[in-house]
Write a protein that holds these residues in place. Structure first.
Motif, PDB file in Angstrom:
ATOM      1  N   LYS A  58       0.822  -1.206   0.000  1.00  9.20           N
ATOM      2  CA  LYS A  58       0.000   0.000   0.000  1.00  9.20           C
ATOM      3  C   LYS A  58       0.858   1.259   0.000  1.00  9.20           C
ATOM      4  CE  LYS A  58      -4.088   1.768   2.280  1.00  9.20           C
ATOM      5  NZ  LYS A  58      -5.050   1.585   3.347  1.00  9.20           N
ATOM      6  N   ASP A  59       1.943   1.262   0.785  1.00  6.45           N
ATOM      7  CA  ASP A  59       2.847   2.424   0.854  1.00  6.45           C
ATOM      8  C   ASP A  59       3.512   2.694  -0.493  1.00  6.45           C
ATOM      9  OD1 ASP A  59       2.265   2.812   3.517  1.00  6.45           O
ATOM     10  OD2 ASP A  59       4.017   1.688   4.239  1.00  6.45           O
ATOM     11  N   ASN A  60       3.963   1.621  -1.141  1.00  5.90           N
ATOM     12  CA  ASN A  60       4.625   1.784  -2.434  1.00  5.90           C
ATOM     13  C   ASN A  60       3.668   2.306  -3.497  1.00  5.90           C
ATOM     14  OD1 ASN A  60       7.119   1.007  -1.513  1.00  5.90           O
ATOM     15  ND2 ASN A  60       6.845  -1.141  -2.077  1.00  5.90           N
ATOM     16  N   LYS A  82       3.134   5.984  -2.857  1.00  9.28           N
ATOM     17  CA  LYS A  82       4.305   6.752  -3.283  1.00  9.28           C
ATOM     18  C   LYS A  82       4.359   6.853  -4.809  1.00  9.28           C
ATOM     19  CE  LYS A  82       9.248   7.195  -2.562  1.00  9.28           C
ATOM     20  NZ  LYS A  82      10.428   6.685  -1.851  1.00  9.28           N
TER      21      LYS A  82
END
Length: 174
Positions: free
Chosen positions: A47-49, A52
């Motif tokens: 989810k973070d990638n 970003k």
């Protein structure tokens, strides 16, 4: 541009072309790095990638700023062209009586590195021809493109033998 009095105009255009080409090349390198990072983040499905990657796409890969920069750079070149043409047509000493324009639409036969090709192809041949014709007509000056690269600026002798490639030597006056 060169006059028959061997006066060169627009010599600073090369400086502007090289600055713009260098700046565009540097910006392209940065965009390519961001695009590679974007693609690598999309492969990692956390989810973070993905968040970003979306921020990179939104803030770094858009075309609006790139297009605005390009239009601004073209505007600088057009300003230089117009300034030099205005100087040519409005000068008091050696007023212009006729303009001779070679065919500027021909493509370069030689192939150079990517940087040089960008410099050479970005010089807006059509714009230059259009502005010369417009300003010449405005000042009542004839534009004649025929045999301009063969005509001697001193004696006006027009002969095929005057030019061998890039070398010009008049067959009449030397």
């Amino acid at each position: 541009m060169a006059t028959s009095e061997q006066e060169l105009l627009g010599t600073d255009l090369g400086k502007y072309f090289s600055e713009i080409a260098d700046k565009r090349g540097k910006n392209s390198e940065g965009r390519n790095r961001m695009h590679a990072l974007f693609r690598s983040l999309l492969k990692k499905t956390s989810k973070d990638n993905l968040a970003k990657a979306e921020r990179i796409r939104k803030h770094n890969l858009g075309r609006k700023k790139q297009r605005a920069r390009y239009i601004r750079d073209i505007g600088v070149i057009k300003t230089v062209v117009n300034r030099e043409l205005n100087f040519l047509f409005t000068r008091k000493t050696n007023p212009v009586k006729a303009i001779v324009v070679e065919d500027l639409s021909a493509r370069m036969k030689a192939h150079f590195c990517k940087k040089w090709n960008r410099w050479l192809s970005g010089w807006m041949r059509g714009y230059l021809q259009e502005r010369i014709r417009y300003k010449a007509k405005k000042h009542g000056i004839e534009v004649n493109p025929a045999h301009s690269s063969r005509e001697c600026p001193r004696c006006h002798c027009t002969d095929k033998k005057n030019r061998r490639g890039d070398v010009f030597k008049c067959s009449y006056c030397g």
